[in-house]
Design a protein around this motif. Structure first.
Motif, short mmCIF file in Angstrom:
data_model
loop_
_atom_site.label_atom_id
_atom_site.label_comp_id
_atom_site.label_asym_id
_atom_site.label_seq_id
_atom_site.Cartn_x
_atom_site.Cartn_y
_atom_site.Cartn_z
N GLY A 285 33.84 16.44 24.49
CA GLY A 285 32.19 18.09 24.41
C GLY A 285 32.87 19.00 23.53
O GLY A 285 32.01 19.57 23.43
N GLY A 286 33.41 18.20 22.27
CA GLY A 286 33.10 18.54 20.91
C GLY A 286 33.40 20.04 21.06
O GLY A 286 34.73 20.74 21.36
N GLU A 287 33.12 20.87 19.83
CA GLU A 287 33.60 22.01 19.31
C GLU A 287 34.18 23.36 20.37
O GLU A 287 34.86 24.01 20.52
N ALA A 288 32.98 23.33 21.72
CA ALA A 288 32.37 24.79 22.07
C ALA A 288 34.37 23.91 23.48
O ALA A 288 34.36 25.12 23.49
N VAL A 289 34.51 23.09 23.93
CA VAL A 289 35.44 22.46 24.41
C VAL A 289 36.77 22.67 23.87
O VAL A 289 37.65 23.30 24.08
N HIS A 290 36.94 22.75 22.55
CA HIS A 290 38.22 23.10 21.73
C HIS A 290 39.25 24.86 21.47
O HIS A 290 39.96 24.99 22.37
N VAL A 291 37.42 25.44 21.76
CA VAL A 291 37.70 27.01 21.65
C VAL A 291 38.07 27.63 23.01
O VAL A 291 38.67 28.35 23.17
N ALA A 292 37.51 26.60 23.61
CA ALA A 292 37.67 27.33 25.20
C ALA A 292 39.27 27.04 25.96
O ALA A 292 39.60 27.57 26.28
N ARG A 293 39.48 25.91 25.33
CA ARG A 293 41.09 25.11 25.64
C ARG A 293 42.48 26.33 25.10
O ARG A 293 43.40 26.02 25.42
N ASN A 294 41.78 26.47 24.02
CA ASN A 294 42.74 26.75 22.98
C ASN A 294 42.85 28.91 23.30
O ASN A 294 43.43 29.07 23.52
N ARG A 295 41.74 29.21 23.56
CA ARG A 295 41.24 30.47 24.62
C ARG A 295 42.51 30.34 25.66
O ARG A 295 43.08 31.49 26.31
N LEU A 296 42.28 29.25 26.68
CA LEU A 296 42.59 29.09 28.10
C LEU A 296 44.76 28.95 27.55
O LEU A 296 45.33 29.77 27.75
N LEU A 297 45.12 27.91 26.60
CA LEU A 297 46.32 28.32 26.31
C LEU A 297 46.81 29.52 25.93
O LEU A 297 48.04 29.58 26.00
N ALA A 298 46.04 29.95 24.73
CA ALA A 298 46.53 31.24 24.34
C ALA A 298 46.85 32.30 25.16
O ALA A 298 48.18 33.12 25.28
N MET A 299 45.97 32.54 26.43
CA MET A 299 46.75 33.37 27.36
C MET A 299 47.58 33.20 28.38
O MET A 299 48.17 34.29 28.55
N ALA A 300 47.14 32.06 28.59
CA ALA A 300 48.62 32.07 29.11
C ALA A 300 49.77 31.35 28.93
O ALA A 300 50.74 31.61 29.21
N ASP A 301 50.01 31.35 27.39
CA ASP A 301 51.24 31.80 27.01
C ASP A 301 51.25 33.11 26.65
O ASP A 301 52.30 33.74 27.30
N GLY A 302 50.16 33.95 26.48
CA GLY A 302 50.79 35.21 26.24
C GLY A 302 51.14 35.66 27.62
O GLY A 302 51.84 37.06 27.14
N ARG A 303 51.21 35.12 28.86
CA ARG A 303 51.72 35.54 30.25
C ARG A 303 51.97 35.04 31.03
O ARG A 303 52.85 35.07 32.15
N ASP A 304 53.48 33.79 30.10
CA ASP A 304 54.44 33.09 30.86
C ASP A 304 53.95 32.51 31.40
O ASP A 304 54.86 32.32 32.32
N VAL A 305 53.01 31.69 31.64
CA VAL A 305 51.98 31.18 33.19
C VAL A 305 52.54 28.88 31.94
O VAL A 305 51.99 29.04 30.81
N ARG A 306 53.01 29.12 32.76
CA ARG A 306 53.77 27.36 32.36
C ARG A 306 52.20 26.61 32.06
O ARG A 306 50.81 26.77 33.25
N VAL A 307 51.74 25.83 31.56
CA VAL A 307 50.52 25.03 31.20
C VAL A 307 51.17 23.35 31.55
O VAL A 307 52.81 22.46 30.88
N CYS A 308 50.43 22.16 32.08
CA CYS A 308 51.20 21.12 32.03
C CYS A 308 49.37 20.43 31.76
O CYS A 308 48.22 20.47 32.36
N MET A 309 49.56 19.84 30.80
CA MET A 309 48.74 18.73 29.98
C MET A 309 48.21 17.92 30.88
O MET A 309 49.35 16.29 30.98
#
Length: 344
Positions: A285-309
């Motif tokens: 998916g390239g750079e756009a997917v990388h950016v979107a994933r990082n935004r989701l992970l940052a938001m999850a971290d900021g809201r104390d939401v568990r992430v499963c990969m």
């Protein structure tokens, strides 16, 4: 639609032989995915070998997994490609066009009508279906290639159609053995005989045990896998599970309430469950997917939401898709088992 709500999650059920035995047919079906690919490939060797390069005006895909076929072919197909999910065919389709149909169930009335219409209009037709079925009866013509199926597996049937399109030089090369091997690897990793400490699917189920899953895949195929996994989670748990684009999930994550460390988990209702972010990553998916994933992970971290990969970066695009999907399906099955799902 969300099914009947299950009981409380008990992780001991995931390693309990009796609890696992109640879902034996479902787990066996998951474990046999690679074998089904090989079975369908072996029985279709002759019809596939008879195909020669073809350059139709357009390709129309119909039936189960038509959108998967489109996702695989659209970037490279040298002619226009349409995934058609309605009764019959578009009005413009005629003798210059190729219709491909994925019909492992063999009797869907809409697909019967589509195949009948393709034959009536003189289209070239490639169809994966049981050789003795209502669809096969309507598919007979000199311009028809029937790829016989016997396992009722939509992914295996779609893989046959993709192989046929590759031989017609309308799609990329496809290594079905590699796809089957990827599914076998998932079955080995996620086997009910592998305990919770070493089983990635059981671990995912544990991560979703007291949460409402938000499922995201960045590439086209990973996004499709995320929707299928969310469907399986809803069916197995009776809980809401959302698969959506990153922008939509960011809104949900942003609205997540702060975790209450003093909350009693035994008094929670479904509406009290916090989200958990399940990320399906195929490395595409390239750079756009990388950016979107990082935004989701940052938001999850900021809201104390568990992430499963779930990460699958080896093999072809279809092999990665199949492995992500199968891992998610195993996790959904174990989630249902942990929640005390009734015997299958």
């Amino acid at each position: 639609m969300v099914g009947e709500q299950r009981g409380d999650f008990d992780d001991s059920r995931l390693d309990d032989p009796q609890a696992l035995r109640r879902s034996d047919s479902l787990l066996r079906r998951l474990a046999g995915a690679g074998a089904r690919i090989r079975i369908e490939q072996e029985t279709s060797v002759g019809p596939l070998a008879s195909l020669e390069p073809l350059r139709p005006r357009a390709v129309v895909a119909a039936g189960t997994e038509a959108r998967l076929v489109r996702a695989m072919l659209e970037p490279t197909c040298p002619v226009p490609f349409v995934a058609w999910s309605r009764h019959g065919l578009p009005g413009w389709v005629g003798p210059l066009d190729l219709v491909v149909a994925v019909a492992p169930e063999g009797g869907n009335p809409d697909l019967v009508a589509t195949v009948h219409e393709a034959v009536r209009r003189g289209c070239s037709l490639v169809i994966a279906c049981p050789p003795i079925s209502a669809i096969a009866e309507h598919a007979g013509s000199r311009a028809t290639t029937l790829l016989p199926t016997s396992t009722a597996d939509p992914l295996a049937a779609a893989a046959l159609v993709l192989t046929a399109l590759s031989r017609l030089q309308l799609g990329p090369g496809l290594d079905l053995a590699g796809v089957a091997d990827a599914l076998d690897a998932v079955a080995e990793e996620c086997s009910p005989f592998v305990d919770l400490a070493a089983n990635p699917a059981k671990d995912l189920a544990l991560g979703m045990a007291d949460a409402q899953p938000l499922v995201w895949g960045g590439s086209v195929l990973a996004a499709r896998a995320s929707r299928r996994v969310a469907e399986a989670i809803r069916a197995s748990s009776g809980r809401p599970a959302l698969a959506a684009e990153a922008e939509e999930l960011l809104i949900v994550l942003d609205a997540a309430r702060e975790r209450d460390p003093f909350a009693d988990p035994f008094e929670q209702t479904v509406s009290d469950h916090r989200p958990v972010l399940l990320v399906l990553d195929d490395g595409l998916g390239g750079e756009a997917v990388h950016v979107a994933r990082n935004r989701l992970l940052a938001m999850a971290d900021g809201r104390d939401v568990r992430v499963c990969m779930v990460t699958r970066h080896d093999g072809s695009e279809l092999a990665r898709y199949a492995a992500l999907l199968q891992t998610g399906w195993y996790a959904a099955a174990y989630l249902g088992i942990g929640l005390g799902a009734p015997a299958d």
